[in-house]
Design a protein around this motif. Structure first.
Motif, short mmCIF file in Angstrom:
data_model
loop_
_atom_site.label_atom_id
_atom_site.label_comp_id
_atom_site.label_asym_id
_atom_site.label_seq_id
_atom_site.Cartn_x
_atom_site.Cartn_y
_atom_site.Cartn_z
N LEU A 275 0.74 -1.14 0.02
CA LEU A 275 0.07 0.13 -0.16
C LEU A 275 0.86 1.13 0.02
O LEU A 275 1.74 1.42 0.52
CB LEU A 275 -0.97 0.07 1.15
CG LEU A 275 -1.98 -1.11 1.25
CD1 LEU A 275 -2.49 -1.43 2.80
CD2 LEU A 275 -2.99 -0.61 0.23
N GLN A 276 0.61 2.28 -0.65
CA GLN A 276 1.25 3.64 -0.85
C GLN A 276 1.20 4.37 0.69
O GLN A 276 -0.11 4.56 1.03
CB GLN A 276 0.54 4.55 -1.70
CG GLN A 276 1.06 3.85 -3.38
CD GLN A 276 2.06 4.85 -3.80
OE1 GLN A 276 1.87 6.16 -3.44
NE2 GLN A 276 2.94 4.74 -4.73
N ALA A 277 2.26 4.35 1.21
CA ALA A 277 2.07 4.97 2.31
C ALA A 277 3.17 5.88 2.69
O ALA A 277 4.21 5.78 2.47
CB ALA A 277 1.98 3.70 3.79
N ARG A 278 2.85 6.73 3.91
CA ARG A 278 4.16 7.79 4.41
C ARG A 278 4.16 7.50 5.64
O ARG A 278 3.22 7.56 6.45
CB ARG A 278 3.58 9.20 4.05
CG ARG A 278 4.81 9.82 3.12
CD ARG A 278 4.63 11.61 3.10
NE ARG A 278 5.55 12.06 3.89
CZ ARG A 278 5.38 12.99 4.46
NH1 ARG A 278 4.31 13.58 4.90
NH2 ARG A 278 6.34 13.57 5.12
N ARG A 279 5.47 6.82 6.13
CA ARG A 279 5.64 6.46 7.74
C ARG A 279 4.57 5.73 7.99
O ARG A 279 3.94 5.77 9.21
CB ARG A 279 5.65 7.85 8.48
CG ARG A 279 7.10 8.50 8.40
CD ARG A 279 7.10 9.82 9.45
NE ARG A 279 6.88 9.36 10.78
CZ ARG A 279 6.64 10.33 11.69
NH1 ARG A 279 6.47 11.52 11.39
NH2 ARG A 279 6.44 9.94 13.03
N GLY A 280 4.16 4.42 7.04
CA GLY A 280 3.00 3.62 7.56
C GLY A 280 1.70 3.89 7.44
O GLY A 280 0.96 3.38 7.70
N ARG A 281 1.35 5.24 7.05
CA ARG A 281 0.01 5.74 6.96
C ARG A 281 -0.45 5.86 5.70
O ARG A 281 0.30 6.60 4.79
CB ARG A 281 -0.03 6.94 7.74
CG ARG A 281 0.35 7.00 9.23
CD ARG A 281 0.25 8.18 10.05
NE ARG A 281 0.73 7.72 11.38
CZ ARG A 281 1.65 8.57 11.93
NH1 ARG A 281 2.09 9.61 11.27
NH2 ARG A 281 2.17 8.10 13.09
N VAL A 282 -1.61 5.38 5.20
CA VAL A 282 -2.07 5.51 3.91
C VAL A 282 -3.04 6.66 3.82
O VAL A 282 -3.87 7.01 4.89
CB VAL A 282 -2.82 4.17 3.60
CG1 VAL A 282 -3.83 4.41 2.16
CG2 VAL A 282 -1.97 2.91 3.40
N MET A 283 -3.10 7.72 2.89
CA MET A 283 -4.18 8.71 2.82
C MET A 283 -5.43 8.15 2.40
O MET A 283 -5.55 7.63 1.37
CB MET A 283 -3.46 9.81 1.88
CG MET A 283 -4.11 11.02 1.69
SD MET A 283 -4.15 11.89 3.07
CE MET A 283 -2.52 12.40 3.02
N ASP A 284 -6.32 8.20 3.43
CA ASP A 284 -7.67 7.75 3.00
C ASP A 284 -8.50 8.25 2.15
O ASP A 284 -8.24 9.60 1.93
CB ASP A 284 -8.41 7.53 4.45
CG ASP A 284 -8.20 6.20 5.52
OD1 ASP A 284 -7.61 5.42 4.77
OD2 ASP A 284 -8.38 6.13 6.51
N SER A 285 -9.32 7.47 1.65
CA SER A 285 -10.48 8.11 0.70
C SER A 285 -11.50 8.66 1.78
O SER A 285 -11.55 8.53 2.81
CB SER A 285 -11.10 7.00 -0.15
OG SER A 285 -11.98 6.13 0.71
N ALA A 286 -12.65 9.09 1.27
CA ALA A 286 -13.66 9.81 1.91
C ALA A 286 -14.24 8.75 2.93
O ALA A 286 -14.97 9.19 3.87
CB ALA A 286 -14.61 10.66 1.01
N HIS A 287 -14.37 7.59 2.55
CA HIS A 287 -14.93 6.55 3.06
C HIS A 287 -13.91 5.56 3.97
O HIS A 287 -14.25 4.59 4.40
CB HIS A 287 -15.63 5.54 2.18
CG HIS A 287 -16.90 6.10 1.55
ND1 HIS A 287 -18.11 6.08 2.30
CD2 HIS A 287 -17.19 7.07 0.53
CE1 HIS A 287 -19.09 6.67 1.68
NE2 HIS A 287 -18.60 7.16 0.51
N LEU A 288 -12.81 6.23 4.32
CA LEU A 288 -11.97 5.51 4.99
C LEU A 288 -11.06 4.45 4.34
O LEU A 288 -10.93 3.47 4.96
CB LEU A 288 -12.10 5.50 6.37
CG LEU A 288 -12.75 6.61 7.21
CD1 LEU A 288 -12.97 6.37 8.55
CD2 LEU A 288 -11.53 7.88 7.08
N THR A 289 -11.26 4.40 3.11
CA THR A 289 -10.54 3.40 2.35
C THR A 289 -9.32 3.57 1.71
O THR A 289 -9.12 4.69 1.68
CB THR A 289 -11.70 2.31 1.47
OG1 THR A 289 -11.83 3.77 0.53
CG2 THR A 289 -12.75 1.99 2.16
N ALA A 290 -8.51 2.61 1.51
CA ALA A 290 -7.05 2.80 0.63
C ALA A 290 -7.71 3.28 -0.87
O ALA A 290 -8.60 2.76 -1.41
CB ALA A 290 -6.46 1.41 0.71
#
Ligand SMILES: Cc1cc2nc3c(=O)[nH]c(=O)nc-3n(C[C@H](O)[C@H](O)[C@H](O)COP(=O)(O)OP(=O)(O)OC[C@H]3O[C@@H](n4cnc5c(N)ncnc54)[C@H](O)[C@@H]3O)c2cc1C
Length: 406
Positions: A275-290
């Motif tokens: 999953l594309q992440a910065r410091r282990g965090r994924v930028m969520d969609s409006a529905h909190l999905t990847a």
């Protein structure tokens, strides 16, 4: 029947399961995976690290809140999620397939690549690590009786963020106990905080931040700011001061207990899963999905959610993890039932209160600043609220903080 796999039984994961059990009785098969058999209140780890509370006081069995007719619990380590195949790979069990996956594996300590930090300092990101800190401090104090080495009595905390400050307050509360173990006076136990910033506690306004810093100073905690840590050697923190020229000799603080609280990142399993992440965090969609994976929800410390101003993601907290879990359960319930999904996720923080030991705190709650003993009561009420949300009344009564009168 749709299969929901929830990874992690911390604030975000366990709350998602609790809510799904209420909303989709008999309509989904839930599998919850965690490496431990217990849920722990990560917001209280500093109390265990300082030895002020036993670990048993901040955890409860995951099984206590599960409905066995709906939820299967697997105690195992999540190795990876195969996003394309929609499967979860576990260390000791067969892979799990899912229709919806909720990623809630929390945080790990972040060393930012600083030399020696991993080998020569103690992180505080889970119960085992908190207990290791407590045992280390205890051993150092006992050793002092033989060695008479002042470094046995020194506790250095690297990083004066929220958890570093709370830890310093808890360690200051433990001073009398440490002194008895070492056979010295409490004022001989030295507590140091080292941080790169000039202005600590950026989440609070100047007045509150100064109040918090002064509280610690009154507890005889020595605070060194504008100290850029360059290396940790066994028993030594080496840092560059604010105005130091490049190549100038580094400053040193020595002490046999060095605790690392400079920051955290999301679970490494996020990146392992591609999953594309910065410091282990994924930028969520409006529905909190990847992004591009509407069946994979990212909650708590594995997610980044942007506020409407779009400047910086909300800080990762237990409070937002619980709020995200509520939303995710609603969204999954709507999809399973075939009703319309809720609108975009929004978040309103109820405030932030930092404890400085058991009877002092400061912060903002429901828009009002609060300080001192009343703030410590507010803090305990906040912790009790999150315990109620994950563990229900039974765990609140067993593990809640009701030591309000002193
Ligand atoms: C000292 C301290 C004080 C804090 N104080 C506050 C506060 O006052 N208020 C606040 O809101 N927040 C506070 N926080 C932050 C808060 O604790 C975190 O933001 C919160 O715990 C994140 O919740 P989560 O559900 O994402 O993960 P967690 O609660 O960390 O849960 C993650 C779960 O995943 C499991 N897990 C991890 N990796 C694996 C794996 N590979 N396989 C299987 N299981 C795994 C873990 O065992 C754990 O049960 C504090 C944090 C610290 C350290």
């Amino acid at each position: 029947m749709k299969k929901v796999v929830v990874l992690g039984a911390g604030y975000g994961g366990l709350k998602t399961v609790v809510e799904l059990q209420k909303k989709l009785r008999g309509e989904v098969a839930i599998t919850l995976v965690d490496q431990n058999s217990y849920h722990y209140e990560a917001t209280d780890l500093h109390e265990v690290a300082s030895g002020n509370l036993p670990a048993s006081k901040i955890l409860f069995p995951i099984a206590d809140v599960l409905d066995p007719k709906m939820t299967t619990f697997i105690q195992d380590h999540v190795d990876k999620v195969d996003i394309e195949k929609k499967t979860v790979e576990l260390a000791k069990h067969e892979p799990l397939s899912y229709d919806y996956c909720v990623f809630a594996l929390g945080f790990v300590s972040e060393t930012f690549g600083i030399k020696g930090a991993e080998e020569n300092s103690l992180p505080m990101a889970n119960v085992d690590q908190a207990e290791a800190i407590r045992d280390h401090i205890t051993a150092q104090m006992k050793d002092y009786r033989q060695t008479k080495d002042e470094n046995n009595l020194k506790i250095i905390i690297c990083g004066a963020g929220f958890s570093g400050i709370e830890l310093a307050g808890a360690v200051a509360d433990g001073r009398k106990r440490y002194a008895e173990l070492a056979g010295v006076r409490p004022d001989q136990i030295k507590i140091e905080i080292v941080d790169a910033s000039k202005r600590l506690l950026p989440m609070f306004d100047d007045k509150l931040a100064d109040y918090g810093v002064n509280l610690l100073k009154k507890l005889d905690v020595n605070i060194t700011t504008e100290a850029l840590i360059q290396e940790i050697q066994p028993g030594v923190v080496l840092y560059k001061g604010a105005g130091d020229e490049d190549g100038a000799p580094l400053h040193k603080i020595s002490g046999n207990t060095i605790i690392w609280t400079t920051g955290v990142s999301g679970s490494p399993i996020v990146a392992e899963s591609g999953l594309q992440a910065r410091r282990g965090r994924v930028m969520d969609s409006a529905h909190l999905t990847a992004p591009d994976h509407d069946e994979v929800y990212m909650v708590g410390d594995d997610a980044a959610v942007m506020p409407p101003d779009g400047k910086r993601p909300y800080p990762t907290t237990a409070q937002i993890a619980l709020s995200m879990a509520n939303y995710v359960a609603k969204d999954i319930a709507a999809r399973v039932k075939g009703t319309s999904r809720p609108g975009a996720y929004t978040y309103k923080s109820l405030g932030t209160v930092a404890s400085v030991g058991n009877t002092r705190a400061f912060g903002v709650a429901m828009g009002h600043s609060t300080k001192g003993y009343p703030a410590s009561v507010v803090k305990k009420m906040i912790m009790n609220k999150s315990l109620l949300e994950t563990g229900g009344v039974k765990e609140l009564l067993a593990k809640g903080r009701f030591d309000l009168y002193h």
